[in-house]
Scaffold this motif. Structure first.
Motif, PDB file in Angstrom:
ATOM      1  N   LYS A  66       0.853  -1.190   0.000  1.00  0.00           N
ATOM      2  CA  LYS A  66       0.000   0.000   0.000  1.00  0.00           C
ATOM      3  C   LYS A  66       0.890   1.241   0.000  1.00  0.00           C
ATOM      4  O   LYS A  66       1.927   1.263   0.676  1.00  0.00           O
ATOM      5  CB  LYS A  66      -0.855  -0.040   1.281  1.00  0.00           C
ATOM      6  N   LYS A 125       4.351  13.527   3.772  1.00  0.00           N
ATOM      7  CA  LYS A 125       4.975  12.241   4.035  1.00  0.00           C
ATOM      8  C   LYS A 125       4.563  11.203   3.003  1.00  0.00           C
ATOM      9  O   LYS A 125       3.490  11.277   2.405  1.00  0.00           O
ATOM     10  CB  LYS A 125       4.578  11.742   5.425  1.00  0.00           C
ATOM     11  N   GLY A 185       3.360   0.816   2.768  1.00  0.00           N
ATOM     12  CA  GLY A 185       2.826  -0.004   3.851  1.00  0.00           C
ATOM     13  C   GLY A 185       2.783   0.857   5.092  1.00  0.00           C
ATOM     14  O   GLY A 185       2.230   1.951   5.073  1.00  0.00           O
ATOM     15  N   ASP A 186       3.418   0.400   6.172  1.00  0.00           N
ATOM     16  CA  ASP A 186       3.457   1.204   7.388  1.00  0.00           C
ATOM     17  C   ASP A 186       4.777   1.951   7.538  1.00  0.00           C
ATOM     18  O   ASP A 186       4.968   2.681   8.500  1.00  0.00           O
ATOM     19  CB  ASP A 186       3.212   0.313   8.618  1.00  0.00           C
ATOM     20  N   ASP A 187       5.710   1.732   6.595  1.00  0.00           N
ATOM     21  CA  ASP A 187       7.027   2.386   6.708  1.00  0.00           C
ATOM     22  C   ASP A 187       6.950   3.800   6.166  1.00  0.00           C
ATOM     23  O   ASP A 187       6.465   4.014   5.055  1.00  0.00           O
ATOM     24  CB  ASP A 187       8.092   1.635   5.889  1.00  0.00           C
ATOM     25  N   ASP A 188       7.471   4.730   6.940  1.00  0.00           N
ATOM     26  CA  ASP A 188       7.622   6.095   6.464  1.00  0.00           C
ATOM     27  C   ASP A 188       8.904   6.145   5.633  1.00  0.00           C
ATOM     28  O   ASP A 188      10.003   5.987   6.163  1.00  0.00           O
ATOM     29  CB  ASP A 188       7.727   7.042   7.664  1.00  0.00           C
ATOM     30  N   GLU A 236      -4.362   7.469  -1.074  1.00  0.00           N
ATOM     31  CA  GLU A 236      -3.901   6.163  -0.628  1.00  0.00           C
ATOM     32  C   GLU A 236      -4.067   5.183  -1.777  1.00  0.00           C
ATOM     33  O   GLU A 236      -5.155   5.053  -2.341  1.00  0.00           O
ATOM     34  CB  GLU A 236      -4.681   5.706   0.594  1.00  0.00           C
ATOM     35  N   GLN A 282       0.685  11.711   2.104  1.00  0.00           N
ATOM     36  CA  GLN A 282       0.003  12.590   3.055  1.00  0.00           C
ATOM     37  C   GLN A 282       0.484  14.015   2.892  1.00  0.00           C
ATOM     38  O   GLN A 282       1.666  14.296   3.093  1.00  0.00           O
ATOM     39  CB  GLN A 282       0.277  12.128   4.491  1.00  0.00           C
ATOM     40  N   ASP A 341      -3.053  -1.834  -2.153  1.00  0.00           N
ATOM     41  CA  ASP A 341      -2.034  -2.814  -2.510  1.00  0.00           C
ATOM     42  C   ASP A 341      -2.381  -3.517  -3.822  1.00  0.00           C
ATOM     43  O   ASP A 341      -3.519  -3.916  -4.047  1.00  0.00           O
ATOM     44  CB  ASP A 341      -1.951  -3.846  -1.369  1.00  0.00           C
ATOM     45  N   PHE A 389       4.270   6.969   2.672  1.00  0.00           N
ATOM     46  CA  PHE A 389       4.360   5.683   3.364  1.00  0.00           C
ATOM     47  C   PHE A 389       4.291   4.552   2.365  1.00  0.00           C
ATOM     48  O   PHE A 389       3.452   4.561   1.463  1.00  0.00           O
ATOM     49  CB  PHE A 389       3.200   5.528   4.353  1.00  0.00           C
ATOM     50  N   ALA A 448       0.844   5.349   0.632  1.00  0.00           N
ATOM     51  CA  ALA A 448       0.021   6.462   1.092  1.00  0.00           C
ATOM     52  C   ALA A 448       0.793   7.769   0.966  1.00  0.00           C
ATOM     53  O   ALA A 448       1.959   7.847   1.346  1.00  0.00           O
ATOM     54  CB  ALA A 448      -0.400   6.233   2.542  1.00  0.00           C
TER      55      ALA A 448
END
Lengths: 368, 318
Positions: free
Chosen positions: A2, A66, A70-73, A32, A6, A35, A68, A4
């Motif tokens: 995924k 920002k 997945g969950d990684d910045d 967003e 921001q 996936d 991302f 994202a």
């Protein structure tokens, strides 16, 4: 994976001394990307779509916002640490290396524990080449390949290191019309087979509509509308999006709302529950029915296209010199003189004249 | 008819250039070959009415000359040392220049300055920089107290760091020291042109190659050797080939540093080059020998260039 975005913003410092303002290439981009989907960034040139792609790749640093995966910045990560594969507009294949060496190149860069054995590298190269159906041409130089083949080498090179995200910058713009059609199917197929989240940039709305799961329409650095291609086409939020999507383009008329009636020029076409105001009316070419309805146009010419006929007419309220309508070829249309159209309400979009924003009010047939 | 008329006009328009080329390029070439194969040819004696036999005596004489081998060695040595060094330095400098944004134009101008400066003048500056280490006798104090004088910035620097000064170019200097000075001078003098060519090449390389390399995590060193150098290989081949050709014609640089004696005091002609050898023969009214030497030099340059082209064709891949 995924992806994202921001509040993504990119401001380029201005080098033109006459204008002191900085150039905002991308303004507050929020989106967003689900996936495994194929996303088309769509907009006219200079709308910031390539800049957005370069920021996702890490080649450009965002001014604000920002990113991302997945969950990684990954906002602060350099390109090589993001795990992106990128296909450039003119492919950027190394001219002195063969197809095989070009595809191998990213693998040979890996260091330490990521380093593969020679056999493994070769296996992955052949696998990537097979995916793009180039395994017969591994020993050719890029100059000995056609544009479409070069394109596929570039895709194989981007895919060989198994990226989390695949980025394509105007992937079809350097190909001729026939190859373009073929290659976009190819991109769709490769994306489906690998399931890699893919983002591509294009200024060609047809290209974007035909292969994307979702499209993002941009203008002047801001996102205008996002959604499934058909949804965006069927319900544009403003005049820009309505004009940008669709071939032949939407017909645009001056109009007004007066006492609950929508007028195109002076012809009353629908009743509408909205306060009186000046409006711009967009009518898709397929929205016309030549049944002697209230919209009166002067026939200019009729083009037969087999399945359909294209009726070119004139109307004083139209923004363009001609109004183009597409009608099933079994409908009878007079070959000259005036024709009265009635309109399919779901093909007609009403926009405020001042803001160009859509007026979402239901269109009802007159007199009911 | 019309066609012929046009052809006639075409020749007319070409005539000025053709005539000039025939007089100043074609005839000298033919004449050089003619003079080289006339035994002991001399211009004065020809005008005096001497008739020369056709033969290869000039070539034999040239090869027998003691100085010929030393001229050839010096020329070769300068070529082999300066071309690789200057090419590599130029490549590094141009890559660095290309990556700087600030003061980029200013620095490019600075690096190009030697190209527009007279090489004799630069040579004199270099001679001053590498100047004397020695003693001079002060006349007032008699001969008992000699004053040690070290002029020249290079030796000053060496002394500043506590080293022993080196006799670079003056009486008593070694051949190695002389060659070292010449190599530094020639490299410095050759840099601007090479930087200009390579920088031009670098600026025409598509930036997307580097973007692609960055996305793929290519290290700087690998980017340089696997992308920059191959993409620049046609330009590199060009500067190497022209560098060798220029190197074989080296003459004025030696004159610039050492003066017309072509060597340190006490050992004149030690650094004589092939072109110097040809000039010497001309000065002695020995045009036959000069022509023979020129032809030998031509053959050497021709062979080296062929080798260069052969190698570069194998190495420049696209």
């Amino acid at each position: 994976m995924k992806v994202a975005l921001q509040n993504l913003t990119k401001v380029f410092p201005n080098r033109n001394k006459k204008i002191k303002k900085d150039v905002v290439a991308v303004n507050d981009f929020n989106f967003e990307i689900p996936d495994g989907k194929l996303i088309g960034l769509l907009g006219p040139s200079g709308c910031g779509k390539s800049t957005t792609l370069y920021m996702i790749s890490g080649l450009e640093k965002p001014t604000r916002g920002k990113i991302f995966f997945g969950d990684d910045d990954v906002t602060e990560l350099s390109p090589e640490n993001r795990g992106v594969g990128m296909v450039f507009q003119n492919y950027a294949l190394y001219p002195h290396l063969t197809v095989k060496q070009n595809i191998l190149f990213p693998l040979q860069n890996l260091k330490g524990k990521d380093r593969l054995t020679k056999d493994e590298m070769l296996r992955r190269t052949v696998e990537a080449a097979k995916l793009v159906q180039l395994d017969e041409l591994l020993d050719r130089k890029p100059s000995e390949l056609s544009g479409g083949q070069q394109q596929r080498v570039a895709i194989a090179r981007a895919l060989v290191k198994m990226p989390r995200v695949l980025l394509l910058d105007e992937p079809l713009s350097n190909l001729d019309a026939r190859l373009r059609l073929q290659t976009r199917e190819e991109i769709r197929r490769i994306q489906r087979e690998t399931g890699i989240t893919t983002i591509f940039v294009t200024h060609d709305q047809e290209e974007a509509m035909s292969i994307s799961d979702e499209i993002v329409v941009m203008k002047d650095g801001t996102v205008q509308q996002t959604g499934a291609p058909q949804a965006v086409y069927d319900s544009p939020v403003n005049l820009f999006v309505a004009k940008f999507l669709g071939t032949p383009p939407i017909n645009v008329f001056d109009g007004k709302i007066e006492k609950g009636v929508l007028y195109i020029g002076t012809d009353a076409v629908f009743s509408i529950a909205h306060e009186d105001c000046e409006v711009t009316v967009g009518v898709r070419p397929e929205g016309f029915i030549p049944d002697g309805g209230s919209l009166s146009c002067l026939i200019e010419s009729i083009e037969v296209m087999g399945r359909d006929i294209s009726v070119v007419t004139k109307n004083p309220a139209s923004h363009n010199p001609f109004v183009r309508s597409i009608i099933a070829s079994d409908t009878s249309v007079p070959s000259s003189g005036h024709v009265g159209f009635s309109l399919k309400p779901y093909k007609v979009f009403v926009f405020r004249k001042d803001t160009e924003e859509r007026i979402f009010a239901e269109l009802m047939p007159l007199g009911k | 008819m019309v066609y012929n008329k046009r052809q006639w006009k075409a020749w007319l328009y070409l005539a000025p250039a053709l005539i000039l080329m025939a007089v100043f390029t074609l005839w000298p070439m033919i004449n050089t070959i003619r003079m080289a194969f006339l035994n002991d040819y001399g211009l004065m004696s020809e005008h005096g009415g001497t008739v020369f036999k056709v033969g290869i005596a000039n070539f034999v004489k040239v090869l027998q000359y003691k100085r010929f081998l030393s001229c050839l060695t010096t020329t070769m040595l300068l070529c082999v040392l300066t071309v690789p060094i200057s090419t590599m330095l130029a490549l590094l400098i141009s890559v660095c220049l290309n990556s700087i944004k600030f003061l980029n134009r200013f620095l490019q101008t600075i690096y190009f300055l030697p190209y527009v400066t007279n090489s004799i003048a630069i040579g004199m500056v270099f001679a001053a920089m590498f100047n004397i280490v020695g003693t001079i006798v002060s006349p007032d104090l008699g001969n008992s107290s000699n004053i040690i004088v070290t002029a020249g910035i290079i030796n000053n620097i060496i002394e500043f760091f506590g080293g022993q000064p080196i006799v670079w170019i003056n009486a008593g200097s070694t051949y190695a020291a002389n060659i070292a000075v010449m190599v530094i001078y020639i490299v410095w003098n050759a840099l601007p042109f090479k930087i200009l060519v390579l920088l031009g090449g670098l600026q025409s390389v598509n930036k997307q190659y580097y973007d692609a390399a960055k996305v793929d995590g290519t290290s700087r060193v690998r980017t340089f050797f696997r992308i920059t150098v191959p993409l620049l290989s046609p330009m590199i081949a060009y500067v190497v080939i022209t560098g060798f050709i220029g190197g074989f014609k080296e003459y004025s640089s030696v004159v610039g540093v050492f003066g017309p004696e072509m060597g340190p005091v006490g050992d004149s002609k030690r650094l004589n080059t092939m072109v110097g050898f040809i000039y010497d023969a001309l000065e002695n009214d020995n045009q036959g020998r000069a022509s023979a030497a020129a032809l030998i030099l031509f053959v050497i340059i021709f062979i080296v260039t062929m080798i260069n082209l052969y190698v570069s064709r194998k190495r420049t891949h696209y």
